[in-house]
Design a protein around this motif. Structure first.
Motif, PDB file in Angstrom:
ATOM      1  N   MET A   1       0.907  -1.143  -0.188  1.00  0.00           N
ATOM      2  CA  MET A   1       0.131   0.055   0.092  1.00  0.00           C
ATOM      3  C   MET A   1       0.796   1.282  -0.012  1.00  0.00           C
ATOM      4  O   MET A   1       0.563   2.216  -0.687  1.00  0.00           O
ATOM      5  CB  MET A   1      -0.832   0.085   1.192  1.00  0.00           C
ATOM      6  N   PHE A   2       1.789   1.246   0.765  1.00  0.00           N
ATOM      7  CA  PHE A   2       2.752   2.655   0.780  1.00  0.00           C
ATOM      8  C   PHE A   2       3.711   2.680  -0.385  1.00  0.00           C
ATOM      9  O   PHE A   2       3.833   3.741  -0.892  1.00  0.00           O
ATOM     10  CB  PHE A   2       3.409   2.840   1.955  1.00  0.00           C
ATOM     11  N   GLU A   3       4.028   1.467  -1.195  1.00  0.00           N
ATOM     12  CA  GLU A   3       4.574   1.362  -2.296  1.00  0.00           C
ATOM     13  C   GLU A   3       3.668   1.891  -3.460  1.00  0.00           C
ATOM     14  O   GLU A   3       4.147   2.596  -4.233  1.00  0.00           O
ATOM     15  CB  GLU A   3       5.295   0.135  -2.700  1.00  0.00           C
ATOM     16  N   LEU A   4       2.511   1.235  -3.553  1.00  0.00           N
ATOM     17  CA  LEU A   4       1.554   1.657  -4.327  1.00  0.00           C
ATOM     18  C   LEU A   4       1.233   3.278  -4.530  1.00  0.00           C
ATOM     19  O   LEU A   4       1.022   3.436  -5.575  1.00  0.00           O
ATOM     20  CB  LEU A   4       0.142   0.721  -4.049  1.00  0.00           C
ATOM     21  N   THR A   5       1.203   3.908  -3.355  1.00  0.00           N
ATOM     22  CA  THR A   5       0.777   5.243  -3.267  1.00  0.00           C
ATOM     23  C   THR A   5       1.764   6.191  -2.766  1.00  0.00           C
ATOM     24  O   THR A   5       1.574   7.428  -2.930  1.00  0.00           O
ATOM     25  CB  THR A   5      -0.591   5.474  -2.102  1.00  0.00           C
ATOM     26  N   GLY A   6       2.781   5.865  -2.471  1.00  0.00           N
ATOM     27  CA  GLY A   6       3.839   6.656  -1.847  1.00  0.00           C
ATOM     28  C   GLY A   6       3.415   7.442  -0.461  1.00  0.00           C
ATOM     29  O   GLY A   6       3.990   8.207   0.123  1.00  0.00           O
ATOM     30  N   ALA A   7       2.445   6.646   0.060  1.00  0.00           N
ATOM     31  CA  ALA A   7       1.795   7.545   1.520  1.00  0.00           C
ATOM     32  C   ALA A   7       2.541   6.780   2.611  1.00  0.00           C
ATOM     33  O   ALA A   7       1.813   6.168   3.704  1.00  0.00           O
ATOM     34  CB  ALA A   7       0.413   7.273   1.559  1.00  0.00           C
ATOM     35  N   LEU A   8       3.820   6.927   2.827  1.00  0.00           N
ATOM     36  CA  LEU A   8       4.555   6.433   3.898  1.00  0.00           C
ATOM     37  C   LEU A   8       4.183   6.956   5.132  1.00  0.00           C
ATOM     38  O   LEU A   8       4.210   6.379   6.322  1.00  0.00           O
ATOM     39  CB  LEU A   8       6.108   6.602   3.657  1.00  0.00           C
ATOM     40  N   THR A   9       3.484   8.143   4.972  1.00  0.00           N
ATOM     41  CA  THR A   9       3.135   8.887   6.634  1.00  0.00           C
ATOM     42  C   THR A   9       2.044   8.014   7.003  1.00  0.00           C
ATOM     43  O   THR A   9       1.925   8.213   8.493  1.00  0.00           O
ATOM     44  CB  THR A   9       2.843  10.320   6.211  1.00  0.00           C
ATOM     45  N   TYR A  10       1.351   7.195   6.532  1.00  0.00           N
ATOM     46  CA  TYR A  10       0.070   6.561   6.870  1.00  0.00           C
ATOM     47  C   TYR A  10       0.459   5.211   7.027  1.00  0.00           C
ATOM     48  O   TYR A  10      -0.670   4.550   7.045  1.00  0.00           O
ATOM     49  CB  TYR A  10      -0.843   6.870   6.090  1.00  0.00           C
ATOM     50  N   VAL A  11       1.460   4.789   7.355  1.00  0.00           N
ATOM     51  CA  VAL A  11       1.868   3.437   7.724  1.00  0.00           C
ATOM     52  C   VAL A  11       0.911   2.894   8.837  1.00  0.00           C
ATOM     53  O   VAL A  11       0.592   1.814   8.901  1.00  0.00           O
ATOM     54  CB  VAL A  11       3.322   3.165   7.843  1.00  0.00           C
ATOM     55  N   ILE A  12       1.218   3.687  10.015  1.00  0.00           N
ATOM     56  CA  ILE A  12       0.536   3.257  11.189  1.00  0.00           C
ATOM     57  C   ILE A  12      -0.941   3.179  11.199  1.00  0.00           C
ATOM     58  O   ILE A  12      -1.252   2.153  11.537  1.00  0.00           O
ATOM     59  CB  ILE A  12       0.870   4.442  12.380  1.00  0.00           C
ATOM     60  N   PRO A  13      -1.649   4.161  10.550  1.00  0.00           N
ATOM     61  CA  PRO A  13      -2.973   3.460  10.357  1.00  0.00           C
ATOM     62  C   PRO A  13      -3.243   2.488   9.489  1.00  0.00           C
ATOM     63  O   PRO A  13      -4.148   1.549   9.778  1.00  0.00           O
ATOM     64  CB  PRO A  13      -3.530   4.845   9.554  1.00  0.00           C
ATOM     65  N   ILE A  14      -2.738   2.254   8.334  1.00  0.00           N
ATOM     66  CA  ILE A  14      -2.551   1.072   7.652  1.00  0.00           C
ATOM     67  C   ILE A  14      -2.505  -0.096   8.480  1.00  0.00           C
ATOM     68  O   ILE A  14      -3.177  -1.213   8.230  1.00  0.00           O
ATOM     69  CB  ILE A  14      -1.887   0.955   6.258  1.00  0.00           C
ATOM     70  N   MET A  15      -1.419  -0.238   9.256  1.00  0.00           N
ATOM     71  CA  MET A  15      -1.145  -1.327   9.917  1.00  0.00           C
ATOM     72  C   MET A  15      -2.082  -1.629  11.002  1.00  0.00           C
ATOM     73  O   MET A  15      -2.612  -2.887  11.090  1.00  0.00           O
ATOM     74  CB  MET A  15       0.344  -1.144  10.792  1.00  0.00           C
ATOM     75  N   ILE A  16      -2.676  -0.402  11.588  1.00  0.00           N
ATOM     76  CA  ILE A  16      -3.686  -0.784  12.614  1.00  0.00           C
ATOM     77  C   ILE A  16      -4.976  -1.364  11.882  1.00  0.00           C
ATOM     78  O   ILE A  16      -5.639  -2.464  12.160  1.00  0.00           O
ATOM     79  CB  ILE A  16      -4.193   0.471  13.158  1.00  0.00           C
ATOM     80  N   ALA A  17      -5.425  -1.006  10.717  1.00  0.00           N
ATOM     81  CA  ALA A  17      -6.496  -1.541   9.899  1.00  0.00           C
ATOM     82  C   ALA A  17      -6.279  -2.887   9.502  1.00  0.00           C
ATOM     83  O   ALA A  17      -7.401  -3.734   9.600  1.00  0.00           O
ATOM     84  CB  ALA A  17      -6.875  -0.493   8.876  1.00  0.00           C
ATOM     85  N   VAL A  18      -5.179  -3.098   9.180  1.00  0.00           N
ATOM     86  CA  VAL A  18      -5.018  -4.471   8.551  1.00  0.00           C
ATOM     87  C   VAL A  18      -4.882  -5.359   9.565  1.00  0.00           C
ATOM     88  O   VAL A  18      -5.039  -6.793   9.455  1.00  0.00           O
ATOM     89  CB  VAL A  18      -3.538  -4.463   7.697  1.00  0.00           C
ATOM     90  N   MET A  19      -4.338  -5.196  10.812  1.00  0.00           N
ATOM     91  CA  MET A  19      -4.159  -5.953  12.110  1.00  0.00           C
ATOM     92  C   MET A  19      -5.649  -6.241  12.348  1.00  0.00           C
ATOM     93  O   MET A  19      -6.028  -7.840  12.639  1.00  0.00           O
ATOM     94  CB  MET A  19      -3.348  -5.293  13.079  1.00  0.00           C
TER      95      MET A  19
END
Length: 532
Positions: A283-301
């Motif tokens: 997701m962060f490679e796909l979008t370049g949105a490295l800033t939002y890794v924590i929200p993405i990690m929380i949602a995936v978990m």
């Protein structure tokens, strides 16, 4: 791989090549080379040593460099949905991110259940019209999609627009950034598109044409994520002084719906596939949105935790189980029946064995024609079967075909064949098949516990194990047998039955499914023979 003998006849090398190929595929499909390697590690590979990781890394890197050199998108980069965000996220947004994670888990659980019901219905029906079925579903998809503006475009264009932040110069193909776009009508269209996409994905995944699950899940998650973000933004705009929004700066947009689309896409993909680390990186490679890794990690978990409540298997594992492929995941920690191997193994009386002496070329050819089994133990004699080795069906067939009809000699069908040392045999008039036989197969004592046997299959990637006491063959277990026993134990546990009382299998269900040479499965309770 047929053109390379070192690959074509080496199953381990084949798996390494397939792992590298999958990494390259994700690398070019989503512009995520690192995510491709992690996808291959987490989702695809049965066995993933360091060498395979390095090969997958190199393959994904070469694929990404090639894609950038060709520049098919005319953008100069390989990121398919590159978006630029000028605003960060606030702590209070953790709550909607958590809700999106839970929603993604529910989406994945219900998608898998509905898709499995559709797949079982397809298998049970008496008619098969694949071209007609695909045509009808394509027509229905067109009729359903066209009235909704969010369902008309390609998934790639839709996802890019849903991810985009308003005011950064991104293309607004669907009018999501126009004045008055944040309305109940837009939210309704987004949610309706997500709901219809859910049903369409449930029916199309498993058709007789390639219909993926990754990009549809990303699009569906982005749709309901963008709808959720739009609702949250409308709430913040309507009540800016609410204590919830104290951290928002005045005259600056506080809520960015595009971030919610990314988090929703990650949660939906996690719920459907039960992947974790690779999704975050993709997701962060796909979008370049490295800033939002924590929200993405929380949602995936949370999506994985929520989905696991309804079943541990993702969409891929569910299809493997539906097809009854004997896949033994080394990460599987389900409880095994507590019993010795001799209680569940195929006993030697029910195994088709090859006696070391007394066979001819014709008799072995007749044996291959009469059976479909993948291999045969080789013993000294039938009365006291001392184990000499094991020969697979492919090796035996190849040896009979080429060793008996090479350039130097053409042996008749009555030629004697042996698998043991014959001091007085004429090598020009007999056929020695010892070089084609595995003379040191994996052998265990029949008193070994089933748990140890299962671990050996999982860790070593075995296809069969022979059981012998003091050299005398007692029986064998195949990979399919292990899978059938584990699956039966899970079914009994789901029904509330005691797996500890598992008795020796003597019915078709307890015997389990054996795999024939052409890949089909059949049950046998009368003539139990090895199928490797």
């Amino acid at each position: 791989m047929k053109f390379f003998d070192s690959l074509n006849h080496n199953e381990a090398r084949k798996r390494e090549v397939l792992s590298a190929a999958a990494a390259a595929g994700i690398s070019v499909a989503f512009g995520a080379p690192i995510g491709g390697v992690l996808f291959s590690l987490e989702q695809l590979s049965y066995y993933f040593p360091d060498k395979t990781m390095w090969q997958s890394f190199v393959c994904a890197m070469v694929a990404a460099v090639t894609l950038q050199a060709l520049n098919p998108f005319r953008t100069g980069n390989i990121v398919l949905y590159e978006v630029k965000y000028t605003r960060g996220w606030h702590r209070f947004e953790m709550i909607p991110f958590i809700l999106l994670g839970i929603l993604g888990g529910l989406y994945g659980a219900f998608l898998i259940r509905l898709n499995m019901k559709v797949a079982k219905w397809r298998r049970s029906r008496t008619w098969s019209r694949p071209i007609l079925e695909v045509t009808v579903i394509a027509l229905l998809s067109a009729l359903i999609n066209f009235p909704n503006i969010f369902m008309r475009a390609q998934n790639s264009e839709l996802v890019h627009s849903l991810f985009a932040e308003c005011g950064t110069g991104s293309d607004d193909l669907f009018g999501l950034c126009k004045t008055g776009a944040a309305s109940a009508g837009t939210i309704t269209l987004l949610l309706m598109a997500a709901l219809l996409g859910f049903f369409l994905a449930s029916f199309t995944f498993g058709l007789d044409i390639p219909a993926g699950i990754i990009l549809p899940s990303v699009a569906i998650g982005a749709l309901y994520g963008r709808a959720f973000g739009t609702m949250f933004m409308m709430w913040q705009n309507a009540y800016p002084n609410f204590f919830f929004f104290n951290s928002c700066e005045p005259d600056v947009p506080c809520v960015t719906p595009g971030i919610y689309a990314i988090v929703g896409a990650a949660s939906a993909l996690g719920g459907a596939t039960r992947m974790t680390v690779s999704i975050v990186v993709i997701m962060f490679e796909l979008t370049g949105a490295l800033t939002y890794v924590i929200p993405i990690m929380i949602a995936v978990m949370l999506s994985k935790w929520c989905g696991d409540i309804f079943g541990k298997r993702g969409i891929y594992e569910s299809w493997i189980h539906l097809k009854e492929y004997p896949f033994l995941d080394h990460r599987d920690d389900t409880t095994s029946p507590d019993l010795p191997a001799h209680r569940v193994m195929t006993k030697v009386e029910d195994v088709t064995v090859i006696v070391a002496n007394g066979h001819t070329i014709d008799s072995l050819r007749n044996l291959l024609m009469a059976t479909s089994y993948r291999g045969f133990p080789v013993v000294t004699d039938s009365s006291k079967p001392l184990l000499l080795g094991y020969i697979s069906r492919n090796e035996l067939s190849y040896a009979l075909k080429y060793s008996s009809s090479d350039a130097d000699r053409d042996l008749p069908g009555s030629t004697q064949v042996f698998f043991a040392h014959q001091p007085f045999a004429d090598p020009t008039e007999t056929l020695d098949l010892r070089p084609w036989m595995d003379q040191t197969p994996i052998t265990l004592n029949s008193g070994t516990t089933f748990l140890i046997v299962r671990r050996m299959f999982q860790r070593l990637g075995l296809r069969y194990v022979l059981f012998a006491n003091k050299g005398v063959l007692q029986g064998l277990l195949t990979k399919k047998d292990i899978w059938s026993i584990i699956d039966g134990a899970e079914s009994r546990r789901d029904k509330g039955l005691d797996t500890g009382s598992l008795r020796q299998r003597n019915t078709a269900e307890e015997v389990g499914l054996l795999e024939s040479d052409d890949g089909t499965s059949f049950a046998s309770s009368l003539d139990r023979r090895p199928s490797i």
